[in-house]
Design a protein around this motif. Structure first.
Motif, PDB file in Angstrom:
ATOM      1  N   GLN A   3     -57.764  40.251  23.598  1.00 45.92           N
ATOM      2  CA  GLN A   3     -57.139  39.379  22.608  1.00 45.92           C
ATOM      3  C   GLN A   3     -56.578  40.238  21.481  1.00 45.92           C
ATOM      4  OE1 GLN A   3     -60.764  36.927  22.136  1.00 45.92           O
ATOM      5  NE2 GLN A   3     -59.528  35.177  22.775  1.00 45.92           N
ATOM      6  N   VAL A   4     -55.558  39.711  20.828  1.00 46.64           N
ATOM      7  CA  VAL A   4     -54.870  40.449  19.768  1.00 46.64           C
ATOM      8  C   VAL A   4     -54.799  39.568  18.525  1.00 46.64           C
ATOM      9  CG1 VAL A   4     -52.704  41.529  19.045  1.00 46.64           C
ATOM     10  CG2 VAL A   4     -53.512  41.818  21.395  1.00 46.64           C
ATOM     11  N   VAL A   5     -55.084  40.169  17.381  1.00 46.78           N
ATOM     12  CA  VAL A   5     -55.006  39.480  16.091  1.00 46.78           C
ATOM     13  C   VAL A   5     -54.103  40.275  15.164  1.00 46.78           C
ATOM     14  CG1 VAL A   5     -56.290  38.922  13.987  1.00 46.78           C
ATOM     15  CG2 VAL A   5     -57.212  38.280  16.212  1.00 46.78           C
ATOM     16  N   SER A   6     -53.189  39.582  14.518  1.00 46.73           N
ATOM     17  CA  SER A   6     -52.352  40.173  13.469  1.00 46.73           C
ATOM     18  C   SER A   6     -52.831  39.651  12.119  1.00 46.73           C
ATOM     19  CB  SER A   6     -50.877  39.800  13.678  1.00 46.73           C
ATOM     20  OG  SER A   6     -50.074  40.269  12.600  1.00 46.73           O
ATOM     21  N   LEU A   7     -53.494  40.524  11.356  1.00 45.87           N
ATOM     22  CA  LEU A   7     -53.982  40.181  10.016  1.00 45.87           C
ATOM     23  C   LEU A   7     -52.958  40.678   9.013  1.00 45.87           C
ATOM     24  CD1 LEU A   7     -56.134  39.174   8.033  1.00 45.87           C
ATOM     25  CD2 LEU A   7     -57.271  41.393   8.259  1.00 45.87           C
ATOM     26  N   GLU A   8     -52.336  39.760   8.295  1.00 39.39           N
ATOM     27  CA  GLU A   8     -51.185  40.075   7.450  1.00 39.39           C
ATOM     28  C   GLU A   8     -51.580  39.950   5.982  1.00 39.39           C
ATOM     29  OE1 GLU A   8     -48.531  38.360  11.138  1.00 39.39           O
ATOM     30  OE2 GLU A   8     -48.495  37.257   9.239  1.00 39.39           O
ATOM     31  N   LEU A   9     -51.887  41.089   5.369  1.00 41.57           N
ATOM     32  CA  LEU A   9     -52.323  41.150   3.971  1.00 41.57           C
ATOM     33  C   LEU A   9     -51.104  41.472   3.121  1.00 41.57           C
ATOM     34  CD1 LEU A   9     -55.645  43.172   4.443  1.00 41.57           C
ATOM     35  CD2 LEU A   9     -55.302  40.684   4.490  1.00 41.57           C
ATOM     36  N   ASN A  10     -50.404  40.449   2.700  1.00 40.83           N
ATOM     37  CA  ASN A  10     -49.083  40.615   2.109  1.00 40.83           C
ATOM     38  C   ASN A  10     -49.092  41.543   0.893  1.00 40.83           C
ATOM     39  OD1 ASN A  10     -46.300  40.053   1.839  1.00 40.83           O
ATOM     40  ND2 ASN A  10     -46.718  38.477   0.310  1.00 40.83           N
ATOM     41  N   GLU A  11     -48.317  42.627   0.990  1.00 40.32           N
ATOM     42  CA  GLU A  11     -47.980  43.523  -0.123  1.00 40.32           C
ATOM     43  C   GLU A  11     -49.143  44.350  -0.665  1.00 40.32           C
ATOM     44  OE1 GLU A  11     -45.741  41.321  -3.069  1.00 40.32           O
ATOM     45  OE2 GLU A  11     -44.571  40.321  -1.501  1.00 40.32           O
ATOM     46  N   HIS A 223     -49.005  41.013  -8.562  1.00 45.94           N
ATOM     47  CA  HIS A 223     -47.821  40.707  -9.376  1.00 45.94           C
ATOM     48  C   HIS A 223     -48.202  40.369 -10.812  1.00 45.94           C
ATOM     49  CE1 HIS A 223     -44.402  40.937  -6.747  1.00 45.94           C
ATOM     50  NE2 HIS A 223     -44.879  40.075  -5.868  1.00 45.94           N
ATOM     51  N   HIS A 224     -49.295  39.658 -10.988  1.00 50.54           N
ATOM     52  CA  HIS A 224     -49.653  39.133 -12.303  1.00 50.54           C
ATOM     53  C   HIS A 224     -50.583  40.039 -13.102  1.00 50.54           C
ATOM     54  CE1 HIS A 224     -48.800  34.642 -11.138  1.00 50.54           C
ATOM     55  NE2 HIS A 224     -47.944  35.467 -10.596  1.00 50.54           N
ATOM     56  N   HIS A 225     -51.395  40.855 -12.404  1.00 47.32           N
ATOM     57  CA  HIS A 225     -52.497  41.512 -13.116  1.00 47.32           C
ATOM     58  C   HIS A 225     -52.725  42.970 -12.726  1.00 47.32           C
ATOM     59  CE1 HIS A 225     -53.753  37.757 -15.006  1.00 47.32           C
ATOM     60  NE2 HIS A 225     -53.477  37.179 -13.844  1.00 47.32           N
ATOM     61  N   MET A 226     -51.733  43.626 -12.181  1.00 45.95           N
ATOM     62  CA  MET A 226     -51.902  45.026 -11.797  1.00 45.95           C
ATOM     63  C   MET A 226     -52.288  45.908 -12.979  1.00 45.95           C
ATOM     64  SD  MET A 226     -49.164  47.668 -10.035  1.00 45.95           S
ATOM     65  CE  MET A 226     -48.920  46.659  -8.570  1.00 45.95           C
ATOM     66  N   SER A 282     -45.205  46.663  -0.152  1.00 43.81           N
ATOM     67  CA  SER A 282     -46.299  46.884  -1.087  1.00 43.81           C
ATOM     68  C   SER A 282     -45.729  46.791  -2.496  1.00 43.81           C
ATOM     69  CB  SER A 282     -46.990  48.233  -0.864  1.00 43.81           C
ATOM     70  OG  SER A 282     -46.106  49.313  -1.063  1.00 43.81           O
ATOM     71  N   GLN A 283     -46.582  46.940  -3.486  1.00 48.96           N
ATOM     72  CA  GLN A 283     -46.142  46.817  -4.880  1.00 48.96           C
ATOM     73  C   GLN A 283     -46.463  48.078  -5.662  1.00 48.96           C
ATOM     74  OE1 GLN A 283     -47.591  43.260  -6.838  1.00 48.96           O
ATOM     75  NE2 GLN A 283     -47.294  42.025  -5.006  1.00 48.96           N
ATOM     76  N   VAL A 284     -45.584  48.366  -6.630  1.00 53.76           N
ATOM     77  CA  VAL A 284     -45.804  49.424  -7.613  1.00 53.76           C
ATOM     78  C   VAL A 284     -45.611  48.814  -8.993  1.00 53.76           C
ATOM     79  CG1 VAL A 284     -45.133  51.317  -6.091  1.00 53.76           C
ATOM     80  CG2 VAL A 284     -43.378  50.148  -7.445  1.00 53.76           C
ATOM     81  N   ALA A 285     -46.020  49.549 -10.027  1.00 53.72           N
ATOM     82  CA  ALA A 285     -45.959  49.013 -11.386  1.00 53.72           C
ATOM     83  C   ALA A 285     -44.518  48.767 -11.827  1.00 53.72           C
ATOM     84  CB  ALA A 285     -46.645  49.974 -12.350  1.00 53.72           C
ATOM     85  N   ASN A 286     -44.327  47.673 -12.528  1.00 52.56           N
ATOM     86  CA  ASN A 286     -43.023  47.304 -13.070  1.00 52.56           C
ATOM     87  C   ASN A 286     -42.794  48.052 -14.389  1.00 52.56           C
ATOM     88  OD1 ASN A 286     -40.687  46.062 -13.917  1.00 52.56           O
ATOM     89  ND2 ASN A 286     -41.465  43.972 -13.745  1.00 52.56           N
ATOM     90  N   GLY A 394     -46.350  43.847 -11.092  1.00 54.15           N
ATOM     91  CA  GLY A 394     -46.041  44.586  -9.876  1.00 54.15           C
ATOM     92  C   GLY A 394     -44.706  44.178  -9.298  1.00 54.15           C
ATOM     93  N   ILE A 395     -43.962  45.163  -8.796  1.00 57.30           N
ATOM     94  CA  ILE A 395     -42.684  44.888  -8.139  1.00 57.30           C
ATOM     95  C   ILE A 395     -42.714  45.482  -6.728  1.00 57.30           C
ATOM     96  CG2 ILE A 395     -41.333  44.696 -10.253  1.00 57.30           C
ATOM     97  CD1 ILE A 395     -40.445  47.591  -9.842  1.00 57.30           C
ATOM     98  N   HIS A 396     -41.848  44.958  -5.873  1.00 59.28           N
ATOM     99  CA  HIS A 396     -41.858  45.346  -4.469  1.00 59.28           C
ATOM    100  C   HIS A 396     -41.296  46.747  -4.255  1.00 59.28           C
ATOM    101  CE1 HIS A 396     -41.401  40.765  -3.794  1.00 59.28           C
ATOM    102  NE2 HIS A 396     -42.680  41.098  -3.798  1.00 59.28           N
ATOM    103  N   GLN A 397     -41.858  47.429  -3.258  1.00 54.10           N
ATOM    104  CA  GLN A 397     -41.247  48.659  -2.779  1.00 54.10           C
ATOM    105  C   GLN A 397     -41.147  48.601  -1.253  1.00 54.10           C
ATOM    106  OE1 GLN A 397     -43.372  52.333  -3.194  1.00 54.10           O
ATOM    107  NE2 GLN A 397     -45.355  51.488  -2.582  1.00 54.10           N
ATOM    108  N   THR A 398     -40.249  49.406  -0.700  1.00 49.46           N
ATOM    109  CA  THR A 398     -39.941  49.327   0.728  1.00 49.46           C
ATOM    110  C   THR A 398     -41.090  49.766   1.616  1.00 49.46           C
ATOM    111  OG1 THR A 398     -38.312  49.960   2.416  1.00 49.46           O
ATOM    112  CG2 THR A 398     -38.947  51.656   0.837  1.00 49.46           C
TER     113      THR A 398
END
Length: 444
Positions: A3-11, A223-226, A282-286, A394-398
């Protein structure tokens, strides 16, 4: 059968994960990083495309933005792209999904499918699962972040928690609720943890061969509290009126990463299962100070401003979609919205889509300016109708991250392989093309 599971921990940022691991925290992440290769994924180069509702369709279809052209949340339903679930289902693999962002349900015979709160696509499951999906959608799109809204949501979710929660999970639920009483940012973690429990229970009941789970609380809290996190080493900070966590000695990122560590531990114990852990971005500091806002009642506020004739669909954060019966009605609404200013700046950003307008509150300054929103030479005090969503820390990075438990850690210590984000689709599909000789175990 494998069996296969994709666990998607966004950013989630694995540089931050490794900081906490080095500090003796996150034992399940530590075990995974000690045994399996951590790859960096590479998404789009241009900032307009560095959004989760663009990059997760890339994971699900194997196509980059130029290939899938899905630009806004919910737009996947307007396409006919073949996603991982129907691709595998056509090959005789049973599939399921919980909350895949911008994922369309096109598998009538899926074991289960609960869409994200913003994508209008069917729920596959019993009446209880359809009711649960409706409750979550209503709560999220109603922006139920206030204490009253959260209490109502918790009360409505309680029967489902009793039904799907495992006995060993109650300690973690208690910990999350303890934080949630004081910190509203912690409340998103309750839903993520519950969704993980729901996912495990449905998967076990059905024996699902491929199933995916998307979790978003980590992205929300980053995004809110980095700036309040121990892993953040910059010189920016949040004002005390915005958050008291740092003054209280509380680390919001460590909190949500610990929730995810507990979830990862459960997934690591699944027998005969190949696990993919993917972050998309992922995110880096804004480097800038940006305030983001949302209407408390979109329809009432827009009507007050003279915008009429629309059907409204709230989206994530400050976004909302206005749909119209005719092009003329859309043009009239657009013209009206373009007249609205705040602090001498346009109040809205508007993407014209023929019979609909994809809109945001595009003013990013301090909230005092909403005392004098201007339209037709009139000044309207809208301070009580607009709420602060976040100070964007936090802002998005590639760069994103990926772990595959069929890929043991390599010999190149300290070097991370880089792979295109598009390749995750082929990895998930290829897991069933030929079972690997062995599935790597997490046990030490």
């Amino acid at each position: 059968m494998l069996q296969v599971v994709s666990l998607e921990l966004n950013e989630i940022n694995f540089d931050f994960v490794q900081y906490y691991v080095a500090d003796g925290r996150l034992p399940n992440f530590a075990r995974a990083l000690a045994r399996f290769e951590l790859s960096e994924t590479v998404a789009e180069d241009l900032h307009p495309f560095l959004e989760p509702w663009i990059q997760w369709p890339t994971v699900y279809t194997g196509k980059d933005y130029a290939g899938h052209k899905v630009f806004r949340l919910g737009d996947i339903v307007e396409t006919d792209h073949r996603q991982i679930w129907e691709t595998l289902a056509d090959e005789g693999i049973s599939v399921g999904a919980i909350s895949p962002i911008n994922g369309a349900n096109r598998v009538p015979g899926a074991d289960f499918f609960v869409p994200d709160p913003w994508t209008v696509t069917p729920v596959t499951g019993d009446a209880s699962l359809r009711e649960l999906s409706a409750i979550v959608t209503e709560a999220v799109n109603g922006n139920a972040h206030g204490a009253g809204g959260m209490i109502t949501l918790a009360r409505r979710l309680t029967p489902f928690v009793w039904r799907y929660a495992s006995v060993r999970s109650w300690r973690e639920y208690s910990r999350i609720l303890g934080y949630s009483v004081k910190y509203k940012w912690a409340r998103a973690a309750f839903l993520d943890f519950f969704l993980s429990e729901l996912f495990l229970k449905l998967r076990a009941q059905k024996g699902t061969q491929f199933a995916s789970l998307f979790l978003n609380a980590g992205a929300h809290i980053q995004h809110h509290h980095m700036f309040e996190a121990g892993a953040y080493k910059g010189d920016q900070s949040n004002p005390s009126w915005y958050s008291s966590a740092k003054d209280d000695g509380v680390d919001p990122l460590l909190f949500i990463y610990e929730v995810y560590d507990a979830i990862l531990g459960e997934f690591m114990d699944l027998p005969n299962t190949r696990l993919f852990v993917t972050t998309g971005l992922s995110q880096v500091a804004n480097p800038r100070t940006i305030y983001q806002y949302r209407f408390t009642d979109h329809a009432a506020s827009l009507t007050k401003l003279g915008v009429t004739g629309f059907d409204l669909a709230p989206r994530m954060s400050r976004d909302f979609l206005l749909s119209f019966p005719t092009r003329e009605a859309a043009d009239a609404a657009k013209a009206r919205m373009e007249q609205v200013t705040c602090a001498g700046q346009p109040m809205f950003t508007i993407e014209d889509r023929e019979l609909s307008l994809f809109c945001q509150i595009g003013y990013f300054g301090t909230s005092e300016a909403f005392a004098e929103v201007t339209v037709d030479g009139r000044k309207i005090d809208m301070r009580d109708e607009i709420v602060l969503v976040s100070i964007e820390n936090g802002i998005h990075q590639t760069i994103g991250y990926h772990i595959d438990t069929a890929m043991p850690i390599g010999s190149a210590k300290g070097e991370r392989p880089r792979i295109p984000l598009t390749s995750i689709f082929d990895r998930m599909r290829g897991a069933f093309a030929k079972e690997p000789a062995r599935v790597a175990e997490f046990a030490a």
